[in-house]
Write a protein that holds these residues in place. Structure first.
Motif, short mmCIF file in Angstrom:
data_model
loop_
_atom_site.label_atom_id
_atom_site.label_comp_id
_atom_site.label_asym_id
_atom_site.label_seq_id
_atom_site.Cartn_x
_atom_site.Cartn_y
_atom_site.Cartn_z
N ILE A 46 0.88 -1.23 0.04
CA ILE A 46 -0.07 0.09 -0.14
C ILE A 46 1.00 1.28 0.07
N THR A 47 0.91 2.27 -0.84
CA THR A 47 1.51 3.37 -0.92
C THR A 47 1.50 4.22 0.47
N GLY A 48 2.41 4.94 0.59
CA GLY A 48 2.30 5.80 2.09
C GLY A 48 1.30 6.69 2.09
N ARG A 49 0.99 7.26 0.70
CA ARG A 49 -0.24 8.48 0.54
C ARG A 49 -1.49 7.40 0.86
N ASP A 50 -1.50 6.18 0.39
CA ASP A 50 -2.99 5.54 0.38
C ASP A 50 -3.24 5.16 2.03
N LEU A 51 -1.99 4.83 2.43
CA LEU A 51 -2.12 4.57 4.10
C LEU A 51 -2.30 5.84 4.85
N CYS A 52 -1.75 6.93 4.53
CA CYS A 52 -2.17 8.11 5.33
C CYS A 52 -3.74 8.30 5.12
N LYS A 53 -4.24 8.25 3.89
CA LYS A 53 -5.43 8.64 3.81
C LYS A 53 -6.37 7.77 4.42
N ALA A 54 -6.12 6.59 4.44
CA ALA A 54 -6.86 5.49 5.13
C ALA A 54 -6.82 5.71 6.80
N MET A 55 -5.73 5.88 7.17
CA MET A 55 -5.47 6.29 8.78
C MET A 55 -6.40 7.74 9.19
N LYS A 56 -6.27 8.47 8.21
CA LYS A 56 -6.83 9.99 8.47
C LYS A 56 -8.43 9.96 8.30
N ALA A 57 -8.85 8.86 7.59
CA ALA A 57 -10.30 8.51 7.44
C ALA A 57 -10.78 8.14 8.83
N GLU A 58 -10.06 7.19 9.17
CA GLU A 58 -10.62 6.38 10.35
C GLU A 58 -10.42 7.05 11.77
N ARG A 59 -9.23 7.86 11.71
CA ARG A 59 -9.02 8.53 12.96
C ARG A 59 -8.17 9.81 12.74
N PRO A 60 -9.03 10.78 12.31
CA PRO A 60 -8.36 12.06 11.96
C PRO A 60 -7.47 12.89 12.96
N GLU A 61 -7.91 12.48 14.11
CA GLU A 61 -7.13 13.14 15.42
C GLU A 61 -5.72 12.55 15.64
#
Length: 73
Positions: A46-61
């Motif tokens: 998984i690219t870092g960009r996609d991973l970042c998006k997934a993490m932020k969508a789940e827990r933006p804090e």
């Protein structure tokens, strides 16, 4: 860089989990629920960009710090 960051944060007293690819990182994010994430943009699976998006969508804090040698961000 991974070794330096790992050693530095451990010496500062933080609990550190190192993941070698994007899928493992996302699994750890779900199970460990970290206080913060240090992320490279160039990862297998998984690219870092996609991973970042997934993490932020789940827990933006959750803070995500991007440390990468990628040519374009």
């Amino acid at each position: 860089m991974q070794k330096v960051l790992h050693r530095t944060f451990r010496e500062l007293g933080y609990s550190v989990t190192v993941c070698g690819d994007g899928k493992t990182g996302l699994d750890a994010f779900h199970s460990i629920r970290p206080s913060a994430v240090i992320l490279d943009l160039v990862l297998p699976n998984i690219t870092g960009r996609d991973l970042c998006k997934a993490m932020k969508a789940e827990r933006p804090e959750t803070p995500i710090i991007v440390v990468s040698a990628a040519k374009s961000c």
